[in-house]
Write an enzyme that holds these catalytic residues in place. Structure first.
Site, PDB file in Angstrom:
ATOM      1  N   ASP A 103       0.843  -1.198   0.000  1.00  8.83           N
ATOM      2  CA  ASP A 103       0.000   0.000   0.000  1.00  8.83           C
ATOM      3  C   ASP A 103       0.878   1.249   0.000  1.00  8.83           C
ATOM      4  O   ASP A 103       2.041   1.210   0.421  1.00  8.83           O
ATOM      5  CB  ASP A 103      -0.889   0.030   1.249  1.00  8.83           C
ATOM      6  CG  ASP A 103      -1.868  -1.131   1.271  1.00  8.83           C
ATOM      7  OD1 ASP A 103      -2.168  -1.670   0.193  1.00  8.83           O
ATOM      8  OD2 ASP A 103      -2.311  -1.499   2.370  1.00  8.83           O
TER       9      ASP A 103
HETATM   10  N1  URA Z   1      -1.209  -5.987   3.796  1.00  8.98           N
HETATM   11  C1  URA Z   1      -1.724  -4.747   3.824  1.00  8.98           C
HETATM   12  O1  URA Z   1      -2.778  -4.525   4.400  1.00  8.98           O
HETATM   13  N2  URA Z   1      -1.050  -3.779   3.175  1.00  8.98           N
HETATM   14  C2  URA Z   1       0.127  -3.970   2.564  1.00  8.98           C
HETATM   15  O2  URA Z   1       0.707  -3.025   2.030  1.00  8.98           O
HETATM   16  C3  URA Z   1       0.666  -5.259   2.561  1.00  8.98           C
HETATM   17  C4  URA Z   1      -0.018  -6.261   3.180  1.00  8.98           C
END
Ligand code: URA
Length: 235
Positions: A103
């Protein structure tokens, strides 16, 4: 391989542009400037220099990046710059792309490659590559939450419960969680499913490959033979 073709293969532009770079004496090997674009160069173990920056000859380009917050893992980002902007232009021109996604606000270990096979091997759900995250959470952790994460939690749109491969309380507000899938917002959704909330997320490792402690956020380095071993893939 012809010098001009070597440069082109490594993302330095069209043959014509590469020829011009060579004729402008911007390219060297072992400290010697090379001015002949058509010179036949042995590629085994070759490291060439463009504008004083070293480039190892590589069939495929695979790198490890310490992703900072505020970057999107997309070639066409919507709200923030792309992680690709953290790499030199020739790597982008070669077409490297992230293996899996983090993310925008997640930090930590991200691999990028133009090797489709490697990308597939590491992101295919079948291989179940462990991904280790350190999550900072909003509410104090307890053994009940850990038990639920290990037993499996139901996520919206997922037919089966999703379980962590490992989960441990690091301290009251820090959880180390290992998952083997790569579902959308997986860690945040799993933590939410046990009544807590992820405030910050950092990926520490992929399989046995640990984010090097000396690699600052925004920095990258080439993948090494040892890294491939730690990832459990042959190269
Ligand atoms: N899980 C998440 O919620 N976000 C990420 O960036 C990676 C794994």
């Amino acid at each position: 391989m012809q010098l001009e073709r070597i440069l082109q293969k490594h993302g330095f532009g069209t043959r014509k542009a590469c020829r011009a770079m060579i004729r402008d004496e911007r390219v060297a090997i072992a400290g010697n400037l090379l001015a002949d674009p058509f010179a036949d160069i042995p590629t085994a173990g070759l490291v060439f220099t463009v504008d004083d920056v070293d480039w190892p000859f590589c069939e495929f380009a695979s790198v490890l990046l310490h992703k900072p917050a505020g970057y999107e893992c997309s070639r066409k980002p919507q709200h923030h710059p792309s992680v690709l902007e953290l790499l030199p232009l020739p790597l982008r021109e070669r077409g490297v792309q992230p293996i899996g996604r983090l993310d925008e606000d997640t930090t930590g270990l991200l691999l990028l490659t133009d090797d489709g096979q490697l990308n597939h091997q590491l992101s295919s759900g079948k291989r179940k590559v462990p991904k280790v995250y350190l999550a900072t959470v909003k509410h104090p952790l307890d053994a009940g939450q850990i038990g639920q994460l290990l037993a499996g939690v139901l996520l919206h749109d997922e037919p089966q419960p999703v379980a962590a491969a490992a989960a441990e309380i690091v301290d009251e507000l820090h959880l180390r969680l290992t998952v083997t899938e790569g579902k959308y917002h997986q860690v945040k959704r799993m933590v939410a499913a046990v009544g807590n909330r992820v405030e910050a997320l950092h990926r520490e490792a992929l399989a046995e490959l640990i984010l090097p402690p000396d690699l600052a956020p925004g920095q990258w380095r080439w993948l090494t033979a040892e890294d491939y071993q730690n990832l459990g893939v042959a190269r």
